[in-house]
Design a protein around this motif. Structure first.
Motif, mmCIF file in Angstrom:
data_model
loop_
_atom_site.group_PDB
_atom_site.id
_atom_site.type_symbol
_atom_site.label_atom_id
_atom_site.label_comp_id
_atom_site.label_asym_id
_atom_site.label_seq_id
_atom_site.Cartn_x
_atom_site.Cartn_y
_atom_site.Cartn_z
ATOM 1 N N SER A 241 22.050 88.822 20.677
ATOM 2 C CA SER A 241 21.385 88.623 21.974
ATOM 3 C C SER A 241 20.087 89.416 22.052
ATOM 4 C CB SER A 241 22.314 88.946 23.146
ATOM 5 O OG SER A 241 22.825 90.250 23.064
ATOM 6 N N ARG B 119 17.687 87.283 20.062
ATOM 7 C CA ARG B 119 17.314 86.095 20.848
ATOM 8 C C ARG B 119 16.301 86.449 21.934
ATOM 9 N NH1 ARG B 119 22.823 82.613 22.194
ATOM 10 N NH2 ARG B 119 23.491 82.339 20.041
ATOM 11 N N THR B 120 16.498 87.582 22.565
ATOM 12 C CA THR B 120 15.580 88.035 23.612
ATOM 13 C C THR B 120 14.185 88.273 23.038
ATOM 14 O OG1 THR B 120 17.384 89.006 24.900
ATOM 15 C CG2 THR B 120 15.166 89.845 25.327
ATOM 16 N N TRP C 210 18.625 87.431 27.075
ATOM 17 C CA TRP C 210 19.951 87.000 26.644
ATOM 18 C C TRP C 210 20.869 88.220 26.642
ATOM 19 C CZ3 TRP C 210 21.804 82.221 24.924
ATOM 20 C CH2 TRP C 210 20.868 81.191 24.840
ATOM 21 N N TYR C 211 22.123 88.014 26.972
ATOM 22 C CA TYR C 211 23.094 89.100 27.024
ATOM 23 C C TYR C 211 24.394 88.678 26.370
ATOM 24 C CZ TYR C 211 19.772 90.649 30.496
ATOM 25 O OH TYR C 211 18.613 91.023 31.118
ATOM 26 N N TYR D 46 27.766 84.627 24.656
ATOM 27 C CA TYR D 46 26.346 84.834 24.958
ATOM 28 C C TYR D 46 26.029 84.158 26.272
ATOM 29 C CZ TYR D 46 25.936 86.161 20.111
ATOM 30 O OH TYR D 46 26.097 86.796 18.913
ATOM 31 N N TRP D 47 25.088 84.728 27.009
ATOM 32 C CA TRP D 47 24.593 84.034 28.195
ATOM 33 C C TRP D 47 23.124 84.338 28.379
ATOM 34 C CZ3 TRP D 47 23.471 86.885 32.846
ATOM 35 C CH2 TRP D 47 23.908 88.208 32.841
ATOM 36 N N LYS D 48 22.401 83.277 28.619
ATOM 37 C CA LYS D 48 20.984 83.394 28.924
ATOM 38 C C LYS D 48 20.882 83.557 30.432
ATOM 39 C CE LYS D 48 16.827 80.660 29.111
ATOM 40 N NZ LYS D 48 16.259 79.354 28.797
#
Length: 156
Positions: free
Chosen positions: A57, A60-61, A68-69, A77-79
Motif C-alpha cells: 500500500s 501503491r501510494t 492506499w491503506y 487493501y483499500w484506496k
C-alpha cells in the motif's frame, strides 16, 4: 519488540545513521508488516486520520499519488475514497527520523470529508475532564459533512 519485515523495492535498513540522516527510504514495518500513516490536509494542516500501510500500500501510494491503506479489520487493501469518492490526492509524503511512521499531506476530493461516520476529520471529538475526575468527549465539529448510509448504503 518490532522487526523489520522485508520491504520489497525499498532500501535495506542498515546502520542507524543511514536510517536517521540518509537519503534512502527504508521504512520500518512492525511485526504485522505495518507502518502507521498520519494524514493531514495539505492546506490547513488539520489532522484528518491515522491509517496503516504495508509494503504494497505504501508503494501503491507513491506510484499512484492517491492514498492506499491496509485495513486491519478487513485484512485487505483499500484506496481511500474508492466507495465514497473522498479520494485523498497525495501532495507530499514524509517519514520520521527513524522511518517507522509515514505522514501524508493530502487534498480530499468529493465533499472534502475523510471520516467514515460523516465528519471531515476522524478526530472530531476532544477529550475533556474536570476536577471531579469525570471524563467525556466533546464534539469539535458540529455536524457530519455527509450521511454515511447514503454514501455506503449501510449503517457504519
Amino acid at each position: 519488540m518490532t522487526t523489520n519485515i522485508k520491504a520489497e523495492g525499498f532500501a535495506p535498513r542498515t546502520d542507524k545513521k543511514a536510517i536517521e540522516l540518509g537519503y534512502e527510504l527504508c521504512p520500518k514495518f512492525d511485526d504485522n508488516g505495518l507502518i502507521a500513516a498520519a494524514v493531514s490536509d495539505y492546506d490547513s494542516g488539520e489532522l484528518l486520520m491515522v491509517g496503516y500501510m504495508n509494503d504494497e500500500s505504501l508503494r501503491r501510494t507513491i506510484e499512484t499519488g492517491e492514498a492506499w491503506y491496509w485495513s486491519r479489520s478487513r485484512q485487505e487493501y483499500w484506496k481511500k475514497g474508492g466507495t465514497s469518492g473522498q479520494v485523498q490526492k497525495v501532495k507530499e509524503i514524509r517519514t520520521d527520523c527513524d522511518q517507522d511512521a509515514i505522514w501524508l499531506r493530502v487534498t480530499v476530493e468529493g465533499n472534502g470529508a475523510t471520516c467514515h461516520v460523516g465528519y471531515r476529520s476522524c478526530f472530531f471529538r476532544e477529550v475533556k475532564s474536570n476536577t471531579d475526575g469525570e471524563i467525556w468527549l466533546k464534539r469539535t465539529e458540529v455536524a457530519p459533512v455527509y450521511d454515511p448510509e447514503e454514501v455506503y448504503g449501510k449503517k457504519q
